[in-house]
Design a protein around this motif. Structure first.
Motif: not given
Lengths: 401, 92
Positions: B66-69, B79, B47
Motif C-alpha cells: 500500500l502506498t499513498i500516491e 494504491k 505497507g
C-alpha cells in the motif's frame, strides 16, 4: 493517456524526495496534508517514510518536521526547475536546446517544398521559374507568399493555362495547373491537306479518293507519318511539268495497340445500409423549405417519397435508409471480377469509337494493397488524320467519302 | 444533533449530504486504487495496513504494497493490492 501526461504535468513544478524518520510520521503527514501541502508517493520504510513534496512547499514542510521533532533528508530533486538549473551549468547544451526549440517554429515559417503539377517538360520548368520569380521558392518566407495572387498571375502570364491554383499543406506548396486543350482546327475541303497517321500502326488497307497514297498495306507507320499526300504531280504524258496541291482524302486502315491498366485495392470503404428505415418530412413554406428530423448519418439511400396534402402547406414524406461506412475487404477473385468488368467497359468504348478489336492480352499482377490489371488490345481501325499541308495544327479525322 | 441539522439543511437546499456533513466518500477503482475524500488523520501506515480517521469513524484498509500516491487536504489516493476495507470498532 492520463497516465502518460500526468507525470509531465506534475514535473512542471519540481518535486523533492524527502526521507523522514525519528518521529510519528503519521502525525506529521496528517498535519501537512491538513495545511494544504501536497504529498505524493508516500512509501513506508521500516523506520520512517519517503515522499515527494513540491519544491515550493519544502520550507513549510521542513518547519512542520522541526515542530514534530522529525529528521528529514533530501534524497532527490526532479522536475522542470531543476532541469533548467542543471542545464544552466552546461551552457553549450542549454544553447543547443534553446536553438532546437526555436528552430522548430522558425523552420515552419519557410517554404520547404514547391511542386508544379499538371505540366511536363519545358512548360513545367517555365511555370516553376515564374513561381520563383514571384517569391514562391524553396526557402521563401511563407507569410510573403500570396497564393491567390500567384494563381491569378499564372493565368494572365501563361495564355496556354486554363486553370491554376496553389495549395498549401504545411510548408509544402503545390501549384496545380491545367493546360488548355487545343481547339480543333477544321480543315476546309477546299484547302490543301494531307492525311497523316494518328497512331503507330501497321497499315492493312489503303483506299485513296483524292491525293497520292504514300503507304501500302503492310507498311509500318509512326504517329505523324504521311499516309496520303496532297501534292499532285502534273504530267504531260510521262513528263512531270509541275505540282499542284489538293485536299487529300481516303481511308487508311491499320492495326495498332492500345494499352490500358487499372488497379484496385483489396480494402475499400463502402456505404452499407444499417437495415433500418427512417423518415423525414420536407415542408415547403413561404419562407423556404423546412426538413425534420435531420438524418443522423452522413449518407442515406432514399427509398420512397410521398406527397403530403396539408392545409396551407405542401410537403413530402421521405423514407430512407441510413448508410454506414464500412471497410469491405474483397477476395482476389472478387477484385479480378471488378477489374475485368471495368476492362470490358473500356473495351466497349474502344469498339464504338476506335475500331474492331482483333486481339487482347490480359495480365493480372499483385500490388502492395491490391491487384493491377494490364490489358493490351490490338485494334484495327482508321488511322488517318487530315492535316493542312502548310501547318501542323491538327485536323479532323478522315471520313469515308 | 449537528448531523441531524446538517441533514435537514442538505435536504432543504438540495445539497449532497456528504458535502454538508463532510462524510467520508470512498471510490474504488478495481482492487488497485481507492480514493478517500474527507479523510482527516492518518493513524497507522505500513505497507499492509492503513488506518484513517474520518468523521464517521476509523477506516481500515488492508492489502499488500500500500502506498499513498497523493494526499492533499482531505483527499487521499491509496494504491496497492487491496484486500479489505472496513470500519474499525471504536470505543468513544
Amino acid at each position: 493517456m492520463r497516465r502518460f501526461w500526468f507525470p509531465f504535468w506534475y514535473l512542471r513544478r519540481g518535486y523533492v524526495m524527502i526521507r523522514i524518520n525519528g518521529c510519528s510520521a503519521e502525525r506529521l503527514l496528517s498535519r501537512s496534508a491538513a495545511e494544504g501541502i501536497l504529498l505524493r508517493e508516500i512509501r513506508p520504510l521500516p523506520d520512517g517514510v519517503t515522499l515527494w513534496v513540491p519544491v515550493g512547499q519544502v520550507r513549510p514542510f521542513g518547519q512542520l518536521c522541526r515542530r514534530y521533532g522529525c529528521r528529514f533528508r533530501l534524497l532527490k530533486k526532479e522536475g522542470f526547475p531543476f532541469l533548467c538549473w542543471r542545464a544552466a551549468r552546461h551552457k553549450v547544451m542549454l544553447m543547443g536546446m534553446v536553438l532546437f526549440l526555436l528552430a522548430v517554429p522558425i523552420s515552419g515559417l519557410f517554404v520547404w517544398q514547391v511542386e508544379v503539377v499538371g505540366l511536363e517538360g519545358p512548360l513545367q520548368a517555365q511555370v516553376e521559374e515564374f513561381c520563383s520569380q514571384e517569391g514562391l521558392y524553396v526557402g521563401a518566407f511563407r507569410p510573403g507568399c500570396d497564393t491567390g495572387a500567384l494563381a491569378e498571375k499564372l493565368l494572365t502570364t501563361f495564355p496556354f493555362l486554363r486553370f491554376a491554383s496553389v495549395h498549401v499543406q504545411g510548408t509544402r506548396y503545390t501549384v496545380e495547373v491545367e493546360e488548355k486543350l487545343p481547339e480543333p482546327v477544321v480543315v476546309q475541303e477546299s484547302e490543301p491537306a494531307q492525311v497523316v497517321a494518328k497512331v503507330d500502326a501497321v497499315v492493312t488497307e489503303v483506299a485513296v479518293s483524292a491525293g497520292t497514297a504514300a503507304v501500302k498495306a503492310g507498311d509500318v507507320v509512326q504517329r505523324g507519318d504521311m499516309l496520303i499526300d496532297g501534292r499532285l504531280t502534273l504530267r504531260d504524258g510521262e513528263v512531270p511539268v509541275g505540282e499542284t496541291l489538293t485536299h487529300a482524302a481516303g481511308r487508311v486502315m491499320g492495326r495498332f495497340e492500345i494499352q490500358w491498366e487499372k488497379s484496385l485495392p483489396f480494402a475499400v470503404e463502402q456505404w452499407v445500409s444499417e437495415g433500418k428505415k427512417a423518415y423525414q418530412i420536407l415542408l415547403e413554406t413561404a419562407k423556404g423549405s423546412v426538413s425534420f428530423p435531420a438524418p443522423k448519418t452522413e449518407q442515406i439511400r432514399i427509398l420512397d417519397e410521398k406527397q403530403l396534402s396539408l392545409p396551407f402547406l405542401t410537403g413530402t414524406l421521405m423514407t430512407y435508409e441510413p448508410l454506414q461506412q464500412q471497410t469491405v475487404v474483397q477476395t482476389e477473385q472478387q477484385l479480378e471480377g471488378a477489374l475485368w468488368a471495368l476492362a470490358q467497359k473500356q473495351e466497349e468504348t474502344i469498339r464504338q469509337t476506335t475500331g474492331n478489336i482483333v486481339n487482347r492480352t490480359i495480365h493480372f499482377s499483385p500490388t502492395l494493397d491490391g491487384l493491377l490489371l494490364e490489358v493490351t488490345w490490338t485494334v484495327e481501325g482508321d488511322i488517318g488524320w487530315t492535316e493542312k499541308i502548310d501547318g501542323i495544327d491538327g485536323g479532323e479525322e478522315t471520313k469515308d467519302e | 444533533m449537528d448531523r441531524q441539522i446538517g441533514r435537514v439543511v442538505a435536504k432543504g437546499l438540495s445539497l449532497p449530504e456528504e458535502a454538508v456533513l463532510k462524510l467520508p466518500v470512498l471510490t474504488l477503482y478495481g482492487q488497485e486504487e481507492v480514493v478517500m475524500e474527507n479523510a482527516k488523520v492518518l493513524l497507522t501506515y505500513t505497507g499492509e495496513l492503513l488506518r484513517v480517521r474520518t468523521s464517521d469513524g476509523i477506516l481500515l484498509v488492508e492489502g499488500e504494497g500500500l502506498t499513498i500516491e497523493h494526499w492533499k487536504e482531505h483527499t487521499m489516493v491509496v494504491k496497492g493490492k487491496l484486500q479489505k476495507l472496513c470500519w474499525e470498532e471504536e470505543t468513544r
